[in-house]
Design an enzyme around this catalytic site. Structure first.
Site, PDB file in Angstrom:
ATOM      1  N   HIS A  82      41.223  53.916  36.757  1.00  0.00           N
ATOM      2  CA  HIS A  82      41.900  53.166  37.544  1.00  0.00           C
ATOM      3  C   HIS A  82      43.343  53.218  36.773  1.00  0.00           C
ATOM      4  O   HIS A  82      43.518  53.090  35.746  1.00  0.00           O
ATOM      5  CB  HIS A  82      41.639  51.902  37.617  1.00  0.00           C
ATOM      6  N   ASP A 161      39.022  40.025  47.912  1.00  0.00           N
ATOM      7  CA  ASP A 161      40.300  40.517  47.245  1.00  0.00           C
ATOM      8  C   ASP A 161      41.407  40.908  48.518  1.00  0.00           C
ATOM      9  O   ASP A 161      42.329  40.541  48.101  1.00  0.00           O
ATOM     10  CB  ASP A 161      39.963  41.971  46.494  1.00  0.00           C
ATOM     11  N   ARG A 168      48.157  36.144  48.236  1.00  0.00           N
ATOM     12  CA  ARG A 168      49.102  36.053  46.972  1.00  0.00           C
ATOM     13  C   ARG A 168      50.526  36.717  47.350  1.00  0.00           C
ATOM     14  O   ARG A 168      51.605  36.391  46.889  1.00  0.00           O
ATOM     15  CB  ARG A 168      48.362  37.082  45.838  1.00  0.00           C
ATOM     16  N   SER A 183      41.557  40.957  40.544  1.00  0.00           N
ATOM     17  CA  SER A 183      41.562  41.813  41.876  1.00  0.00           C
ATOM     18  C   SER A 183      41.167  43.350  41.539  1.00  0.00           C
ATOM     19  O   SER A 183      40.463  43.623  42.108  1.00  0.00           O
ATOM     20  CB  SER A 183      43.284  41.806  42.400  1.00  0.00           C
ATOM     21  N   LYS A 187      37.287  45.306  42.580  1.00  0.00           N
ATOM     22  CA  LYS A 187      37.087  46.388  43.273  1.00  0.00           C
ATOM     23  C   LYS A 187      36.113  47.577  42.240  1.00  0.00           C
ATOM     24  O   LYS A 187      35.461  48.475  42.819  1.00  0.00           O
ATOM     25  CB  LYS A 187      38.191  47.082  43.657  1.00  0.00           C
TER      26      LYS A 187
HETATM   27  N1  URA Z   1      46.457  46.079  41.905  1.00  0.00           N
HETATM   28  C1  URA Z   1      45.645  45.451  42.461  1.00  0.00           C
HETATM   29  O1  URA Z   1      44.537  46.012  43.077  1.00  0.00           O
HETATM   30  N2  URA Z   1      45.761  44.273  42.380  1.00  0.00           N
HETATM   31  C2  URA Z   1      46.335  43.361  42.084  1.00  0.00           C
HETATM   32  O2  URA Z   1      46.656  42.208  42.014  1.00  0.00           O
HETATM   33  C3  URA Z   1      47.576  44.221  41.372  1.00  0.00           C
HETATM   34  C4  URA Z   1      47.361  45.649  41.188  1.00  0.00           C
END
Ligand code: URA
Length: 434
Positions: A82, A161, A168, A183, A187
């Site tokens: 990621h 999320d 947010r 967040s 995932k």
């Molecule tokens: N990427 C994400 O998936 N979530 C965040 O809060 C910031 C970057």
């Protein structure tokens, strides 16, 4: 239990229990907690923070809020990767191909671009015919047979999320360590791999502006991953200028293929090798960093990673001839040049401005529903540290309309900072947290 008590507890600096966090996430997703109360709690978390344990409970609850992939039927140690997001970041196709060629299964879900950062899914879709939506059985089957698949995040993965990120975004609560980490990691946990290599960016074109902040974010995510039983590693990399020379969709896939062909910009190659070697090490296809790096180089230099990318493209319905003929990846027919207004050294190329320029050319979107032009983008002809003469070509913007490329070129021009002395150099890779 009630949500007002939970908000008040966090507002006053208290520590939330696992039950309270689960209650909040459940209510947020099923709608029994209205958005204004979720937003109030997010602000309380933003201002008061969460400790390591609360952050893990939050991540776990978010990961469990929707579908969770079970990859246990795929043999081997599955490793995911990621990136926290940057400009010109085309590492995924290269890194996934190297790791898979070395025998590490990769089942990856990627995002679409929004704002000034691009998304891997959009980039891959610039390959003619490439499918990013596969059903779960086909996805798993491809990982089993080809060794790698990269698809768009499925509909019901981490609905918590989706909800919280949207809140947010409009309540000034994005930039918080616990909220960003939960967040991202929710995932990754829901995507089911056994290990995760993180590329945490720092600099002008990233969330984290300094290496110290990037290390804090990486450490928080590593701690969450390890608490969930995952193998973790993080590379802290520079985003003070775009990665490589291409920013957009088809232009980035071209550059990724050039790297897989053994050419391409050195910074892209170096970062890809570092990330891929971490995946190979975590996937237990090499014992230590040195042998993992040697394996990654071998996959790249022998062309096996390029062949693996071709296999993956074919399996996902795409035209794999692109791996030999990058001209099949179309570039916009309209082109505007940016030339140096004065002689000197390039001391900075602001990533955010270049990302915005690519978006203005058509390569990105402001709202989730916007269409994008896969052929639009920016090619940099100068990078930080280069000496340029007045009138020298700094960059080109491609797109399908002159109005757009000219507008984008204005933005692009603002990204270049020139000075009379060479800038102090800084490394592409600050640290690797193993
Ligand atoms: N990427 C994400 O998936 N979530 C965040 O809060 C910031 C970057």
């Amino acid at each position: 239990m009630n949500i007002i008590d939970i908000i008040v507890k966090k507002r006053d600096g208290g520590k939330l229990s696992r039950e309270e966090i689960n209650y909040f996430i459940r209510g947020c997703v099923d709608g029994s907690i209205p958005d204004y109360q979720s937003a109030a709690l997010l602000m309380a978390v933003f201002l008061r923070g969460m400790d390591e344990e609360e952050t893990f409970f939050l991540t776990h609850a978010m990961a469990q809020s929707g579908d969770v992939l079970d990859l246990s039927n795929i043999p081997g140690i599955k490793i995911d990767k990621h990136s926290t997001g940057g400009v010109g970041d085309k590492t995924t196709p290269v890194v996934v191909s190297i790791a898979a060629a070395a025998g590490v299964p990769v089942a990856k879900m990627s995002g679409r671009g929004l704002g000034f950062t691009g998304g891997t899914v959009d980039k891959l879709q610039s390959i003619p015919g490439f499918q990013v939506v596969l059903d779960e059985d086909r996805f798993m089957d491809q990982v089993r047979t080809v060794g790698a698949a990269v698809i768009a995040q499925s509909g019901n993965l981490t609905p918590a999320d989706k909800k919280l990120y949207a809140l947010r975004d409009v309540t000034g609560t994005v930039e918080n360590l616990s909220l960003i980490s939960s967040s991202i990691m929710s995932k990754k946990l829901a995507a089911g791999s056994d290990g995760i290599v993180l590329d945490v960016k720092c600099g002008d074109g990233a969330f984290m502006k300094t290496p110290e902040d990037a290390v804090k974010l990486a450490e928080t995510m590593i701690s969450i991953g390890r608490s969930a039983g995952k193998k973790m590693s993080a590379v802290i990399s520079d985003m003070d200028q775009p990665l490589g020379r291409a920013v957009g969709n088809s232009v980035e896939i071209r550059e990724a293929i050039e790297v897989l062909q053994g050419a391409g910009p050195d910074d892209v190659r170096e970062l890809c090798l570092e990330l891929a070697s971490e995946m190979i090490r975590l996937g237990e296809k090499a014992e230590d960093h040195q042998s993992a790096m040697a394996a990654a180089r071998e996959m790249l230099d022998s062309g096996r990673a390029l062949e693996k990318f071709g296999e993956m493209i074919r399996a996902q319905g795409g035209d794999s001839r692109v791996i030999r003929d990058v001209s099949l990846l179309r570039k916009g027919e309209c082109r505007t040049e940016i030339r140096a207004g004065e002689k000197g050294f390039i001391t900075a190329i602001r990533g955010q401005e270049i990302g915005e320029a690519a978006r203005l050319a058509g390569a990105g979107r402001l709202r989730k529903e916007d269409d994008i032009d896969k052929t639009a983008g920016v090619i940099l002809h100068a990078k930080v540290g280069d000496h340029v003469e007045k009138g020298q070509l700094l960059a080109e913007v491609f797109g399908s309309s002159v109005e757009k490329t000219e507008l984008a070129a204005e933005k692009c021009r603002m990204a270049f900072v020139t000075g009379s002395r060479p800038p102090a150099g800084h490394p592409l890779i600050y640290r690797v947290l193993r």
